[in-house]
Design an enzyme around this catalytic site. Structure first.
Site, short mmCIF file in Angstrom:
data_model
loop_
_atom_site.label_atom_id
_atom_site.label_comp_id
_atom_site.label_asym_id
_atom_site.label_seq_id
_atom_site.Cartn_x
_atom_site.Cartn_y
_atom_site.Cartn_z
N LYS A 2 52.10 41.07 30.60
CA LYS A 2 53.26 40.77 31.16
C LYS A 2 52.93 39.93 32.31
O LYS A 2 51.78 40.07 32.85
CB LYS A 2 54.12 41.79 31.54
CG LYS A 2 53.52 42.49 32.73
CD LYS A 2 54.66 43.71 33.00
CE LYS A 2 54.24 44.41 34.16
NZ LYS A 2 53.55 43.90 35.17
N HIS A 112 45.37 43.74 39.88
CA HIS A 112 44.18 43.64 40.59
C HIS A 112 44.55 44.52 42.19
O HIS A 112 45.63 44.40 42.70
CB HIS A 112 44.21 42.00 41.17
CG HIS A 112 43.13 41.54 42.05
ND1 HIS A 112 41.89 41.79 41.69
CD2 HIS A 112 43.37 41.18 43.05
CE1 HIS A 112 41.22 41.09 42.60
NE2 HIS A 112 41.89 40.84 43.67
N VAL A 154 48.90 39.29 40.88
CA VAL A 154 49.25 40.77 40.81
C VAL A 154 48.38 41.35 39.60
O VAL A 154 47.93 42.55 39.83
CB VAL A 154 50.79 41.17 40.96
CG1 VAL A 154 50.96 42.56 40.72
CG2 VAL A 154 51.43 40.57 42.02
N GLU A 155 48.19 40.55 38.86
CA GLU A 155 47.61 41.32 37.42
C GLU A 155 46.07 41.00 37.56
O GLU A 155 45.40 41.71 38.01
CB GLU A 155 48.47 40.61 36.24
CG GLU A 155 49.91 41.02 36.41
CD GLU A 155 50.64 40.61 35.28
OE1 GLU A 155 50.22 40.75 33.81
OE2 GLU A 155 51.80 40.02 35.38
N MET A 156 45.67 39.90 36.79
CA MET A 156 44.24 39.81 36.70
C MET A 156 43.57 38.82 37.76
O MET A 156 42.37 38.88 37.88
CB MET A 156 43.96 39.18 35.38
CG MET A 156 44.41 40.10 34.10
SD MET A 156 44.28 39.58 32.42
CE MET A 156 42.60 39.60 32.12
#
Length: 361
Positions: A2, A112, A154-156
């Site tokens: 997502k 992350h 925010v993710e990877m």
């Protein structure tokens, strides 16, 4: 996978299947006073109403990205590889665990620096049957969707496409794999090709269930109780939004009749168009009994509660606990078998001397 914020054009699949009662009771036999025939045993589903659904294909093809064994093999490795994240501790599978029906079971996934995303991570299984990707539909297809989380801070949290390509090119085994997957290209290791490989792998993440056998004509594939639940599902009008091969995947307003309270305004947060307020992609109902928590905000843990809330917000109906439970009984027939060999964790190619180290910053 997502992404965290954004959206896309509106596709609305409205199936006018009606909301009348569809059961016919068989005539009771005038035989001995044995156990009386129950209503559940007499349920007959009008198969004309099942046209709202489609049997799952073996894979979701896209002529723009033909599926080949080499692409799939490469895509599988990339899906599991944490080196596509800045600190090398998050992969696609971290939030979309293929051994857990494509989810992590959390309201919001951890990315992350242990940051939490703003929307629930939806399942990747059968997502090739969606008209658009992400809760807000901002990606047109799986390949476009695959690009987002890798660069999301925010993710990877990879800083750029160039950094991703640099990392992949530093791994000799990947260079060879890209050459095999994209033959004839002078420079096959590109961000677009990375997304195509992941997309090719995801297009075969399908989980046919007993419901597909029922759709294909096998009346015995569903139990009597499941047929009662299917009847109630159709009577309520659930198939208006939950239809097609994924039994979901179109765009619809959440809170169509009774407003749904949420800070997240769906597609509106990207387009600022009033017509997009509270527009979200309809989640697939395949494997839905295995993919809690529910809704874009992961706010509901129990599927029976989610069913009742949808009846209230989408149709202005208050359905009984018994009817909601019956619908959930039907929904369990949508649970398929995980393709264990296909999703087995692959051996990843070894890092090279120039492969970047984890960066926790």
């Amino acid at each position: 996978m997502k992404f965290n914020s954004l959206v896309r054009p509106l596709f609305l699949v409205a199936v006018t299947a009606g909301t009348a009662a569809f059961a016919q009771a068989a005539k009771p036999t005038a035989a001995a006073p044995a156990a009386p025939t129950t209503a559940a045993q007499n349920v007959v589903i009008d198969r004309a109403l099942l046209k709202a659904f489609k049997v799952l294909p073996t894979r979701f093809e896209d002529p723009k990205n033909p599926i080949t064994p080499e692409k799939v093999e490469l895509g599988r490795m990339l899906y599991f590889d944490t080196r596509l994240s800045k600190n090398q501790d998050v992969s696609c599978n971290s939030c979309h665990d293929l051994n857990k029906f494509g989810v992590d079971g959390k309201p919001f996934s951890t990315g992350h620096k242990k940051q939490l995303g703003g929307r629930n991570s939806p399942t990747v299984y059968n997502s090739g049957g969606h008209l658009l990707q992400f809760w807000d539909g901002r990606a047109a297809n799986l390949e476009e969707q695959a690009k987002g989380p890798i660069l999301n801070p925010v993710e990877m949290a990879m800083p750029s496409e160039e950094r991703v390509v640099e990392t992949v090119k530093s791994i000799p085994g990947y260079v060879t794999a890209f050459q095999k997957a994209f033959p004839g290209e002078a420079d096959p290791v590109t961000y677009d090709n990375l997304a195509k490989a992941i997309g090719a792998f995801e297009r075969q993440l399908v989980t046919p269930s007993r419901f597909d056998k029922f759709l294909a004509g096998d009346d015995k594939a569903l139990s009597a109780a499941e047929k009662v639940g299917l009847q109630k599902f159709l009577e309520q009008g659930c198939q208006t939004c939950h239809n097609g091969p994924a039994i979901g995947g179109s765009m619809q307003k959440l809170g169509l009749v009774v407003p749904f309270q949420s800070k997240d305004q769906g597609r509106f947060d990207l387009t600022k168009k009033e017509s997009d307020r509270m527009m979200f992609r309809v989640p697939t109902l395949r494997n839905v009994t295995k993919t809690a928590p529910y809704f874009h905000d992961g706010s509901v843990k129990e599927l029976q509660t989610a069913v009742k809330l949808m009846a209230q917000h989408q149709f202005g109906k208050q359905i009984s606990d018994a009817d909601a439970k019956s619908i959930v009984t039907f929904l369990d027939s949508l649970t398929g078998e995980l393709p264990k060999s296909y999703i087995a964790r692959p051996k990843l190619p070894a890092s090279g001397p120039k492969t970047p180290k984890p960066d926790p910053s």
